[in-house]
Scaffold this active site. Structure first.
Site, PDB file in Angstrom:
ATOM      1  N   SER A  12     -20.821  10.848 -27.916  1.00  0.00           N
ATOM      2  CA  SER A  12     -21.581  12.077 -28.173  1.00  0.00           C
ATOM      3  C   SER A  12     -20.970  12.805 -29.359  1.00  0.00           C
ATOM      4  O   SER A  12     -19.743  12.785 -29.548  1.00  0.00           O
ATOM      5  CB  SER A  12     -21.531  12.977 -26.943  1.00  0.00           C
ATOM      6  OG  SER A  12     -22.027  14.262 -27.267  1.00  0.00           O
ATOM      7  N   TYR A  49     -16.400  17.375 -20.679  1.00  0.00           N
ATOM      8  CA  TYR A  49     -17.286  16.324 -21.205  1.00  0.00           C
ATOM      9  C   TYR A  49     -16.917  15.994 -22.652  1.00  0.00           C
ATOM     10  O   TYR A  49     -16.787  14.828 -23.025  1.00  0.00           O
ATOM     11  CB  TYR A  49     -18.730  16.811 -21.121  1.00  0.00           C
ATOM     12  CG  TYR A  49     -19.753  15.870 -21.726  1.00  0.00           C
ATOM     13  CD1 TYR A  49     -20.178  14.737 -21.036  1.00  0.00           C
ATOM     14  CD2 TYR A  49     -20.293  16.123 -22.990  1.00  0.00           C
ATOM     15  CE1 TYR A  49     -21.120  13.884 -21.597  1.00  0.00           C
ATOM     16  CE2 TYR A  49     -21.236  15.272 -23.549  1.00  0.00           C
ATOM     17  CZ  TYR A  49     -21.651  14.156 -22.847  1.00  0.00           C
ATOM     18  OH  TYR A  49     -22.574  13.310 -23.398  1.00  0.00           O
TER      19      TYR A  49
HETATM   20  N1  LIG Z   1     -28.989  12.955 -22.921  1.00  0.00           N
HETATM   21  C1  LIG Z   1     -28.318  13.423 -23.985  1.00  0.00           C
HETATM   22  O1  LIG Z   1     -28.747  14.381 -24.641  1.00  0.00           O
HETATM   23  C2  LIG Z   1     -27.021  12.762 -24.421  1.00  0.00           C
HETATM   24  C3  LIG Z   1     -26.408  13.227 -25.587  1.00  0.00           C
HETATM   25  C4  LIG Z   1     -25.249  12.618 -26.028  1.00  0.00           C
HETATM   26  C5  LIG Z   1     -24.701  11.564 -25.300  1.00  0.00           C
HETATM   27  N2  LIG Z   1     -25.320  11.129 -24.144  1.00  0.00           N
HETATM   28  C6  LIG Z   1     -24.691  10.023 -23.420  1.00  0.00           C
HETATM   29  O2  LIG Z   1     -25.650   9.026 -23.137  1.00  0.00           O
HETATM   30  C7  LIG Z   1     -25.250   8.316 -21.951  1.00  0.00           C
HETATM   31  C8  LIG Z   1     -26.450   8.208 -21.019  1.00  0.00           C
HETATM   32  O3  LIG Z   1     -26.821   9.529 -20.644  1.00  0.00           O
HETATM   33  P1  LIG Z   1     -28.296   9.941 -20.178  1.00  0.00           P
HETATM   34  O4  LIG Z   1     -28.713  11.069 -21.015  1.00  0.00           O
HETATM   35  O5  LIG Z   1     -29.149   8.736 -20.049  1.00  0.00           O
HETATM   36  O6  LIG Z   1     -27.929  10.558 -18.756  1.00  0.00           O
HETATM   37  P2  LIG Z   1     -28.485  10.275 -17.286  1.00  0.00           P
HETATM   38  O7  LIG Z   1     -29.952  10.120 -17.280  1.00  0.00           O
HETATM   39  O8  LIG Z   1     -27.831  11.319 -16.453  1.00  0.00           O
HETATM   40  O9  LIG Z   1     -27.849   8.849 -16.954  1.00  0.00           O
HETATM   41  C9  LIG Z   1     -26.468   8.678 -16.783  1.00  0.00           C
HETATM   42  C10 LIG Z   1     -26.257   7.317 -16.179  1.00  0.00           C
HETATM   43  O10 LIG Z   1     -24.847   7.108 -15.974  1.00  0.00           O
HETATM   44  C11 LIG Z   1     -24.689   6.676 -14.629  1.00  0.00           C
HETATM   45  N3  LIG Z   1     -23.356   6.926 -14.104  1.00  0.00           N
HETATM   46  C12 LIG Z   1     -22.709   8.104 -13.964  1.00  0.00           C
HETATM   47  N4  LIG Z   1     -21.516   7.909 -13.385  1.00  0.00           N
HETATM   48  C13 LIG Z   1     -21.417   6.572 -13.145  1.00  0.00           C
HETATM   49  C14 LIG Z   1     -20.436   5.740 -12.557  1.00  0.00           C
HETATM   50  N5  LIG Z   1     -19.284   6.228 -12.068  1.00  0.00           N
HETATM   51  N6  LIG Z   1     -20.665   4.406 -12.486  1.00  0.00           N
HETATM   52  C15 LIG Z   1     -21.820   3.885 -12.961  1.00  0.00           C
HETATM   53  N7  LIG Z   1     -22.806   4.620 -13.502  1.00  0.00           N
HETATM   54  C16 LIG Z   1     -22.601   5.949 -13.594  1.00  0.00           C
HETATM   55  C17 LIG Z   1     -25.760   7.409 -13.851  1.00  0.00           C
HETATM   56  O11 LIG Z   1     -25.928   6.834 -12.573  1.00  0.00           O
HETATM   57  P3  LIG Z   1     -26.520   7.693 -11.318  1.00  0.00           P
HETATM   58  O12 LIG Z   1     -28.014   7.656 -11.446  1.00  0.00           O
HETATM   59  O13 LIG Z   1     -26.013   6.940 -10.144  1.00  0.00           O
HETATM   60  O14 LIG Z   1     -25.958   9.078 -11.442  1.00  0.00           O
HETATM   61  C18 LIG Z   1     -26.927   7.193 -14.790  1.00  0.00           C
HETATM   62  O15 LIG Z   1     -27.440   5.894 -14.652  1.00  0.00           O
HETATM   63  C19 LIG Z   1     -24.081   9.075 -21.370  1.00  0.00           C
HETATM   64  O16 LIG Z   1     -22.874   8.444 -21.690  1.00  0.00           O
HETATM   65  C20 LIG Z   1     -24.156  10.428 -22.058  1.00  0.00           C
HETATM   66  O17 LIG Z   1     -22.911  11.069 -22.141  1.00  0.00           O
HETATM   67  C21 LIG Z   1     -26.459  11.707 -23.702  1.00  0.00           C
END
Ligand SMILES: NC(=O)c1ccc[n+]([C@@H]2O[C@H](COP(=O)([O-])OP(=O)(O)OC[C@H]3O[C@@H](n4cnc5c(N)ncnc54)[C@H](OP(=O)(O)O)[C@@H]3O)[C@@H](O)[C@H]2O)c1
Length: 236
Positions: A143, A159
């Site tokens: 991020s 985070y």
């Molecule tokens: N969305 C944004 O704006 C944004 C911006 C910058 C970076 N990111 C990064 O993009 C990545 C994906 O995020 P997203 O936006 O798609 O969020 P999301 O929809 O909340 O998805 C997060 C995923 O990570 C999984 N997860 C969390 N803890 C875990 C663990 N201990 N073991 C295995 N899986 C785990 C969650 O599983 P559960 O369903 O079981 O919780 C979910 O599948 C993350 O690394 C996040 O930091 C996102």
């Protein structure tokens, strides 16, 4: 479990929803057999079944990246099915401290965030690297919140620290894996409409997944130890 075919293979963590699921779908569409890893067996197997219904090669893999025993068990399952892993995407992440002051952030929250977002990605990589060959690619979903060159904001301190740590891990891994011909890069998806990003985010899930897919397939393999957003290099 049947063994996988001749297709290239990829593993995506946290792929039951959000950006991870879209990366898994995009890799399937590019001909990979994808191990769709998730800690939740119900939503993980449902997501894998959905991709299978779309006629893609996809195998659900139970894996909690915050639990080293679960990572080892996941490796055992994958190694039974294939002796090669071409792409590893460390996508799983949590954001628990939206508006928390660093001065009050509880120890348990800091530990859980670092364990999942940074140490988990490292442990998954350490565990699965033995399956990776020359030409392999590792992509860490980081991020811009972890960037230190542009100054640190007070948004979600645990985070952001976890993503700065993930970036440092990316550089260490890129150096450690250079002689094995495995590239390691970090990318930022931007602010994306997912459960984490919220409905107000300006970017679609497809836009969020794009740079990871580019790094997994199209980017020059000589690019390693770098940080990208929108297919362009950004500062650490
Ligand atoms: N969305 C944004 O704006 C944004 C911006 C910058 C970076 N990111 C990064 O993009 C990545 C994906 O995020 P997203 O936006 O798609 O969020 P999301 O929809 O909340 O998805 C997060 C995923 O990570 C999984 N997860 C969390 N803890 C875990 C663990 N201990 N073991 C295995 N899986 C785990 C969650 O599983 P559960 O369903 O079981 O919780 C979910 O599948 C993350 O690394 C996040 O930091 C996102």
């Amino acid at each position: 479990m049947e063994t996988v075919s001749q297709n290239k293979t990829a593993l995506v963590t946290g792929a039951n929803k959000g950006i991870g699921l879209e990366i898994a779908r995009g890799l399937c569409a590019r001909g990979f057999h994808v191990f769709l890893a998730a800690r939740n067996p119900h939503s993980g197997s449902e997501a894998a079944s959905q991709l299978a219904r779309e006629k893609f090669l996809c195998t659900f893999l139970p894996m909690d990246v915050a639990d080293s025993a679960s990572i080892r068990e996941a490796f055992r399952l994958v190694a039974k099915k294939t002796n090669r892993l071409d792409v590893l995407v460390n996508n799983a992440g949590i954001l628990l401290d939206h508006s928390q002051s660093m001065l009050q952030t509880p120890e348990s929250l800091i530990n859980a965030t670092l364990q999942t977002n940074a140490i988990g990605a490292l442990l998954v990589t350490q565990t699965f690297v033995p399956l990776m060959q020359r030409g392999g690619r590792i992509i860490n979903v980081s991020s811009s919140g972890g960037q230190i060159s542009r100054g640190i904001s007070d948004f979600a301190p645990a985070y952001c620290i976890s993503k700065t740590t993930m970036n440092a891990i990316t550089l260490q891994l890129a150096s450690a894996l250079a002689s094995q011909g495995v590239s390691v890069n970090a990318m930022c998806p931007g602010w994306v409409q997912t459960d984490m990003g919220g409905r107000g985010a300006p970017r679609s899930i497809q836009q969020g997944a794009d740079t990871a897919l580019w790094l997994a397939v199209e980017a020059a393999h000589s690019l390693t130890g770098r940080f990208f957003q929108d297919r362009k290099e950004i500062v650490w």
